[in-house]
Design a protein around this motif. Sequence first.
Motif, PDB file in Angstrom:
ATOM      1  N   VAL A 228      62.130   5.149 -26.771  1.00  0.00           N
ATOM      2  CA  VAL A 228      61.973   5.139 -28.228  1.00  0.00           C
ATOM      3  C   VAL A 228      63.294   4.838 -28.924  1.00  0.00           C
ATOM      4  N   VAL A 229      64.391   5.397 -28.437  1.00  0.00           N
ATOM      5  CA  VAL A 229      65.650   5.349 -29.186  1.00  0.00           C
ATOM      6  C   VAL A 229      66.277   3.963 -29.209  1.00  0.00           C
ATOM      7  N   ASN A 230      65.987   3.120 -28.207  1.00  0.00           N
ATOM      8  CA  ASN A 230      66.615   1.798 -28.179  1.00  0.00           C
ATOM      9  C   ASN A 230      65.669   0.662 -27.824  1.00  0.00           C
ATOM     10  N   GLY A 231      64.423   0.969 -27.472  1.00  0.00           N
ATOM     11  CA  GLY A 231      63.464  -0.079 -27.150  1.00  0.00           C
ATOM     12  C   GLY A 231      63.677  -0.715 -25.798  1.00  0.00           C
ATOM     13  N   ASN A 232      64.554  -0.165 -24.962  1.00  0.00           N
ATOM     14  CA  ASN A 232      64.825  -0.759 -23.657  1.00  0.00           C
ATOM     15  C   ASN A 232      63.658  -0.532 -22.710  1.00  0.00           C
ATOM     16  N   LEU A 233      63.372  -1.557 -21.913  1.00  0.00           N
ATOM     17  CA  LEU A 233      62.281  -1.496 -20.949  1.00  0.00           C
ATOM     18  C   LEU A 233      62.701  -0.674 -19.741  1.00  0.00           C
ATOM     19  N   VAL A 234      61.809   0.214 -19.283  1.00  0.00           N
ATOM     20  CA  VAL A 234      62.083   0.974 -18.063  1.00  0.00           C
ATOM     21  C   VAL A 234      61.066   0.672 -16.970  1.00  0.00           C
ATOM     22  N   HIS A 235      59.859   0.253 -17.347  1.00  0.00           N
ATOM     23  CA  HIS A 235      58.860  -0.026 -16.315  1.00  0.00           C
ATOM     24  C   HIS A 235      57.689  -0.794 -16.923  1.00  0.00           C
ATOM     25  N   THR A 236      57.091  -1.645 -16.105  1.00  0.00           N
ATOM     26  CA  THR A 236      55.838  -2.306 -16.461  1.00  0.00           C
ATOM     27  C   THR A 236      54.853  -2.075 -15.328  1.00  0.00           C
ATOM     28  N   ALA A 237      53.754  -1.413 -15.613  1.00  0.00           N
ATOM     29  CA  ALA A 237      52.730  -1.109 -14.611  1.00  0.00           C
ATOM     30  C   ALA A 237      51.555  -2.049 -14.806  1.00  0.00           C
ATOM     31  N   VAL A 238      51.152  -2.728 -13.755  1.00  0.00           N
ATOM     32  CA  VAL A 238      50.012  -3.642 -13.802  1.00  0.00           C
ATOM     33  C   VAL A 238      48.748  -2.854 -13.509  1.00  0.00           C
ATOM     34  N   VAL A 239      47.805  -2.879 -14.455  1.00  0.00           N
ATOM     35  CA  VAL A 239      46.566  -2.102 -14.332  1.00  0.00           C
ATOM     36  C   VAL A 239      45.401  -3.015 -14.699  1.00  0.00           C
ATOM     37  N   PRO A 240      44.633  -3.503 -13.733  1.00  0.00           N
ATOM     38  CA  PRO A 240      43.526  -4.413 -14.051  1.00  0.00           C
ATOM     39  C   PRO A 240      42.469  -3.749 -14.925  1.00  0.00           C
ATOM     40  N   GLU A 241      41.988  -4.519 -15.898  1.00  0.00           N
ATOM     41  CA  GLU A 241      40.905  -4.082 -16.791  1.00  0.00           C
ATOM     42  C   GLU A 241      41.211  -2.726 -17.408  1.00  0.00           C
ATOM     43  N   LEU A 242      42.357  -2.651 -18.031  1.00  0.00           N
ATOM     44  CA  LEU A 242      42.842  -1.392 -18.603  1.00  0.00           C
ATOM     45  C   LEU A 242      42.205  -1.133 -19.962  1.00  0.00           C
ATOM     46  N   GLN A 243      41.796   0.099 -20.176  1.00  0.00           N
ATOM     47  CA  GLN A 243      41.286   0.538 -21.478  1.00  0.00           C
ATOM     48  C   GLN A 243      41.811   1.933 -21.773  1.00  0.00           C
ATOM     49  N   LEU A 244      42.576   2.063 -22.858  1.00  0.00           N
ATOM     50  CA  LEU A 244      43.045   3.379 -23.279  1.00  0.00           C
ATOM     51  C   LEU A 244      41.872   4.164 -23.837  1.00  0.00           C
ATOM     52  N   VAL A 245      41.706   5.390 -23.348  1.00  0.00           N
ATOM     53  CA  VAL A 245      40.560   6.213 -23.734  1.00  0.00           C
ATOM     54  C   VAL A 245      40.960   7.261 -24.771  1.00  0.00           C
ATOM     55  N   ALA A 246      42.024   7.996 -24.515  1.00  0.00           N
ATOM     56  CA  ALA A 246      42.473   9.044 -25.433  1.00  0.00           C
ATOM     57  C   ALA A 246      43.970   9.229 -25.238  1.00  0.00           C
ATOM     58  N   SER A 247      44.647   9.613 -26.340  1.00  0.00           N
ATOM     59  CA  SER A 247      46.106   9.751 -26.239  1.00  0.00           C
ATOM     60  C   SER A 247      46.673  10.792 -27.194  1.00  0.00           C
ATOM     61  N   ARG A 248      45.838  11.562 -27.876  1.00  0.00           N
ATOM     62  CA  ARG A 248      46.379  12.522 -28.840  1.00  0.00           C
ATOM     63  C   ARG A 248      47.132  13.638 -28.141  1.00  0.00           C
ATOM     64  N   SER A 249      46.654  14.058 -26.973  1.00  0.00           N
ATOM     65  CA  SER A 249      47.382  15.029 -26.170  1.00  0.00           C
ATOM     66  C   SER A 249      47.727  14.346 -24.858  1.00  0.00           C
ATOM     67  N   ASP A 250      47.077  14.704 -23.762  1.00  0.00           N
ATOM     68  CA  ASP A 250      47.277  13.954 -22.533  1.00  0.00           C
ATOM     69  C   ASP A 250      46.719  12.539 -22.694  1.00  0.00           C
ATOM     70  N   ILE A 251      47.253  11.603 -21.911  1.00  0.00           N
ATOM     71  CA  ILE A 251      46.854  10.199 -22.015  1.00  0.00           C
ATOM     72  C   ILE A 251      45.810   9.910 -20.950  1.00  0.00           C
ATOM     73  N   TYR A 252      44.650   9.446 -21.359  1.00  0.00           N
ATOM     74  CA  TYR A 252      43.578   9.073 -20.450  1.00  0.00           C
ATOM     75  C   TYR A 252      43.311   7.579 -20.592  1.00  0.00           C
TER      76      TYR A 252
ATOM     77  N   GLU B 110      30.371   2.749 -20.610  1.00  0.00           N
ATOM     78  CA  GLU B 110      31.333   2.113 -21.498  1.00  0.00           C
ATOM     79  C   GLU B 110      31.872   3.159 -22.477  1.00  0.00           C
ATOM     80  N   VAL B 111      33.192   3.241 -22.580  1.00  0.00           N
ATOM     81  CA  VAL B 111      33.822   4.247 -23.426  1.00  0.00           C
ATOM     82  C   VAL B 111      34.090   3.662 -24.808  1.00  0.00           C
ATOM     83  N   VAL B 112      33.688   4.397 -25.846  1.00  0.00           N
ATOM     84  CA  VAL B 112      33.961   3.995 -27.229  1.00  0.00           C
ATOM     85  C   VAL B 112      35.223   4.692 -27.732  1.00  0.00           C
ATOM     86  N   CYS B 113      35.284   5.995 -27.596  1.00  0.00           N
ATOM     87  CA  CYS B 113      36.456   6.782 -27.972  1.00  0.00           C
ATOM     88  C   CYS B 113      36.382   8.113 -27.243  1.00  0.00           C
TER      89      CYS B 113
END
Length: 984
Positions: free
Chosen positions: A760-784, A476-479
Amino acid sequence: LMKGFCSSSVSEDLGCRRGDFSRKHYGSVELLISSDADGAIQRAGRFRVENGSSGENADCTPGTWHRTDVHLENPEYHTRWYFKYFLGRVHQNYIGTDAEKNPFFLSVVLSDQNNQRIPQYHSILWRKTGTQKICLPYSPTKTLSVKSILSAMSLDKFEKSPREIFHPEIQKDLLVLEEQEGSVNFKFGVLYAKDGQLTDDEMFSNETGSESFQRFLHLLGDTITLKGWTGYRGGLDTKNDTTGISSIYTIFQGHEIMFHVSTMLPYSRENKQQVERKRHIGNDIVTIVFQEGEESSPAFKPSMIRSHFTHIFALVRYNKQNDSYRLKIFSEESVPLFGPPLPSPPVFTNHQEFRDFVLVKLINGEKATLETPTFSQKRQRTLDMLIRSLYQDMMPDLHKVNNMLNRRSFSDVLPESPKSTRKKEEARQAEFVRLGQALKLKTTVKGDMTTNLATTSFCKKEPWESQSFCSNFPHEVVCADSWGQSLLVSTDAGILLIDDGQPSVQVFDKTLQIKQMHVLEVLDLLIARTDKGKDSRLLVFRLSAVQKDIQTKQIIRSKYDCRENKLERTKGCHLYAINTHHGSQLRIVVAIRNKLLLVTKKYNPQQSLTSSSVLSSPLSPVEEFQYIREICLSDPPVVMTLVDGPTGDSDNMICVAYRHQFDLVNESTGEAYRLHHIEANKVNFVAAIDVYEDGEAGVLLCYNYVCQYRKVYPFTGGSPLIQPSAYDFHFSWNQVPYAVVCAFPYILAFTTDSIEIRLVVNGNLVHTAVVPELQLVASRSDIYFKATAAVSASSDSSSKEMNSKTSPQTLTPYEKSECPLSSLEDEVPCRNLYKIPLSNLVGRSIERPLKSPLAPKVAPTTTSSGIASLPVTPSLSLSRMEIKEIASRTRKELLGLLDEPICKTESAQKQKKVPRRQSDPKQGAVRSTSSDRIISSSFESYSERRHLSTSSDPDTLANREESSPSSYPFQLISLYDEDIIDLK
């Protein structure tokens, strides 16, 4: 280690600056004046002019935007919810009036999320101001009422409570309401202008076009005969040839497009104004102007065209010398920003790429134009009229319905029917579904809905596509935070260092519970918040010391070995934040209940990096920090971020969120200023992201379903200017996120089962990806992130195939499973770690790869040329312009570095070329993001390539491709080998 710091600083700087963005990529507003031959002013207008960035970003610094990703914004496959999720399925519709006595309709369906067996409630609220769409999670133990759904949409007060509508015919009326969002098919004008023509009368009077204009029309679409045409006609006559005999037509990503070509519309010698042609092209929102002549000749201006309806002009010029097209976009000032922004320079040598870019740009432009006051007010009046008319038709019938049925409106959305009425209810639902399916089929055949967009562009690699980083991760990932190319993860089993393809290494044991961390490679620091409650502390470590322990395999540290790493005065902290732009002094703000503790680093990082003893400093990391001041707030902050001021002297700010508001706190004085107040009963704070538009600070405030951008002006007289601005904007997510990541030009929202990607500039949607049981792990540099994938129980989860750099099955439409993950035969759910490289999102900048703390030292291999080469790692593809730039730079490097001159005769150049490798849609092509890697890898295979380029034996060429499909670096360049000079 010093080399490791130098290489890692590039990516860390890229991560620090990914909040930097600029609207200058989308052009600037200019006053354009047209005059006649005598110089008299005829018309004037303010237009946003897009001509590509004129060489201002010519360098290859990280984060510089050198290419453009082409996306349809707000694609109908993601936005036409009623057609996609509701029509032809059992769902419920409600009618009511709000506190202002304005009628509204609510539609709710419990649906599967893109066949991923993730049940969700999709809800649409129809009001005169437009539609509002949200997703709500499904819980088998928690009931969901209509009142709670409306409350999530900020509609809490009613003049009349909602009542359910049982008539199947309501589906037809609601589909009409959805069609008011705009047509899915488009009509664009095409105007031919000869060199020197400066008035619209001259342009519309051209009877025929040039040969280059005909080739351009052939590029846009197919020539069709109008008489008897059964497809989308775009207002043209298909019975009596009154609007011409033929026209240009095409289908692009499911959209039918009809072009109104000036030279194909009826021509009248008596009518100099050519009213028949202007009647069509002048009423098109978007017009393409194909202008002949050189660049130095007088250019087209939108003010030359007399039209109150046309808002966007696309100026196209063709260059015969290099067979290229140049593009320039004019948008009326009131049109919101839309993409894709023009590349720099806006010249296209690949005609197919140019066609795709133009069509996407024009489709996005017409959608954006519908949001201008001219069209939005008309749409609002039409929507209000339709809703009121439908309300008046439905209310008399609702009064006749049994009151017991109406009580269902505030019960569960999908309740169980009583046994006595179950057969009757089943019959009604069957008729409801039958009518909906027939309506869906009729709409599709009629051409009023796009084809399934998920089945198009399989071979296209998107910037957000992920790579498998670690398969079958059991903890289990905390951060976590990235460290070079590795990932430092806090888990229930302790602190682990994970690298792709290598076993994880234990750094700290499980007695040390880290809740929040930052790895600062440039400063040789690891900052972590540990434990919870009164025992929580802020710890500071030297990365070099941690790395030394890993390399020497000493005893794993525990909580009790970190007493000397505790930062003073931080006991009991529940949150901390650091400044993201490390060009200035490192600042840490620690939240201890309602108190903020400001701590800074004593020494200048620049001086530390230039010092020869940076890694052997006698000072402990704790001694390098100093306490500055303490700031008291009215409540403990839930979200906190640091905003850098323009001078960094006394104008740095702290953005905090608590209660129902976001405040800005001055770091120097401690004064708090109200930034934004939230008018809602319940507030779920998500994030406050500091972004910098052309160096000026702004904040993205994310809460509930809303993301709002507020510009923060510099201090004047001791207080910041916090007031509404034309630069402020807001948009809504489809689902409440728990984390938001900004990577210009994208902003990503992470929910429990999806990633929603917008601009970012207009808030328009470009894609929605379905990812079961998704948990963001890290995002300061690359996104995990961590997600579930279906893995065969008999397979080895640690095999190299599972760890290949491909996207998880849930992220690509063509790999989506039609069965529940938990019910797949002989398969068990597996939690994997995936990685989205930040460089792919923020413009695919060219940079040197990072060195991992776990990476073994690889001895450089020597080629037959005697030049050492480095391993090449695949990544996402580069643009055509970048490939040319890299090839040119590589050629110069080779000419300057190779010892012996190499000649290539004219006869050798005529030999058979290396065959192109066909890209696999599931694996993509061989890719790289580093000019250095391409140069070094070109040395490695230079001799072999030289032999192949002059060989005419096809078997030799085929064997070369089959023998090493992943180590042949020139496959990247061979995609465009007809346009790139061979390396010599």
